[in-house]
Design a protein around this motif. Structure first.
Motif, short mmCIF file in Angstrom:
data_model
loop_
_atom_site.label_atom_id
_atom_site.label_comp_id
_atom_site.label_asym_id
_atom_site.label_seq_id
_atom_site.Cartn_x
_atom_site.Cartn_y
_atom_site.Cartn_z
N UNK A 57 20.74 -76.38 -56.69
CA UNK A 57 19.28 -76.43 -56.87
C UNK A 57 18.93 -76.74 -58.32
N UNK A 58 19.66 -76.13 -59.25
CA UNK A 58 19.39 -76.37 -60.68
C UNK A 58 19.64 -77.83 -61.05
N UNK A 59 20.70 -78.40 -60.49
CA UNK A 59 21.00 -79.81 -60.76
C UNK A 59 19.89 -80.70 -60.21
N UNK A 60 19.40 -80.38 -59.03
CA UNK A 60 18.32 -81.17 -58.43
C UNK A 60 17.04 -81.06 -59.27
N UNK A 61 16.75 -79.86 -59.73
CA UNK A 61 15.54 -79.64 -60.53
C UNK A 61 15.61 -80.33 -61.89
N UNK A 62 16.81 -80.51 -62.40
CA UNK A 62 16.98 -81.06 -63.75
C UNK A 62 16.84 -82.57 -63.82
N UNK A 63 16.83 -83.25 -62.67
CA UNK A 63 16.72 -84.71 -62.69
C UNK A 63 15.27 -85.10 -62.96
N UNK A 64 15.06 -85.70 -64.11
CA UNK A 64 13.72 -86.16 -64.49
C UNK A 64 13.42 -87.49 -63.80
N UNK A 65 12.14 -87.79 -63.58
CA UNK A 65 11.79 -89.06 -62.93
C UNK A 65 12.37 -90.29 -63.64
N UNK A 66 12.36 -90.30 -64.97
CA UNK A 66 12.93 -91.46 -65.69
C UNK A 66 14.42 -91.58 -65.44
N UNK A 67 15.11 -90.45 -65.45
CA UNK A 67 16.56 -90.47 -65.18
C UNK A 67 16.81 -90.99 -63.77
#
Length: 181
Positions: A57-67
């Motif tokens: 979940x943390x990995x999913x939350x950390x993906x920014x739209x630009x990334x």
């Protein structure tokens, strides 16, 4: 006369380069909906699926739209190279056939993700309308041309592993480009 996608013992560009076109249509949906859907639904997902590790979940939350957008661009390179390899070899390329199979399986994964939610998830609209039908159609054209390599369970597992690896590489490159995490 309609284009069957087969020309003699070679397949036409609709079969090979069509992989990139189908992928672009699918990933346009993911780009348009993914980041916002994740930010709006992550708290509910965490609550509904407590068995999923916090790290996921943390990995999913950390993906920014630009990334995410840059990662999609990097993945376009992989898919484009596979489509060109397929085109240059008349559909015989193992890289192309593996990417085609991975793409179709990817569509099934989207449907499997949407099923327990009984609702929309990014990619779940184009998966049954574009991804899976294209993959099945293209495999049929390859079979008709006599160039389809038999798919074994090992090949399916390898295709999914390669797709996952390409996704990981795409995000790693995107994090470096964007400067996130």
């Amino acid at each position: 006369m309609t284009d069957t996608g087969v020309r003699g013992d070679r397949v036409g560009p609709a079969v090979t380069l069509g992989l990139l076109v189908a992928w672009v249509l699918h990933d346009a949906e993911e780009l348009a909906t993914g980041p916002r859907w994740i930010s709006e639904n992550l708290p509910t997902l965490r609550e509904r699926f407590p068995g999923v590790p916090k790290l996921a979940w943390d990995a999913m939350a950390a993906v920014e739209p630009r990334e995410f957008a840059v990662a999609v661009g990097v993945m376009a390179t992989f898919v484009g190279c596979a489509a060109v390899a397929g085109h240059r070899t008349g559909g015989r390329s193992g890289f192309y056939q593996g990417a085609l199979d991975g793409f179709g399986l990817h569509g099934l994964v989207h449907l499997a993700q949407a099923a327990p939610l009984r609702g929309y998830t990014p990619g779940s609209v184009t998966s049954p309308l574009v991804v899976v039908p294209f993959a099945l159609w293209a495999r049929g054209r390859l079979r008709k041309a006599g160039v389809l390599k038999p798919a074994r369970a090992r090949d399916v597992a390898m295709g999914l592993a390669v797709a996952a690896g390409a996704t990981a590489v795409s995000h790693a490159v995107a994090r470096r480009v964007v400067g996130s995490r």
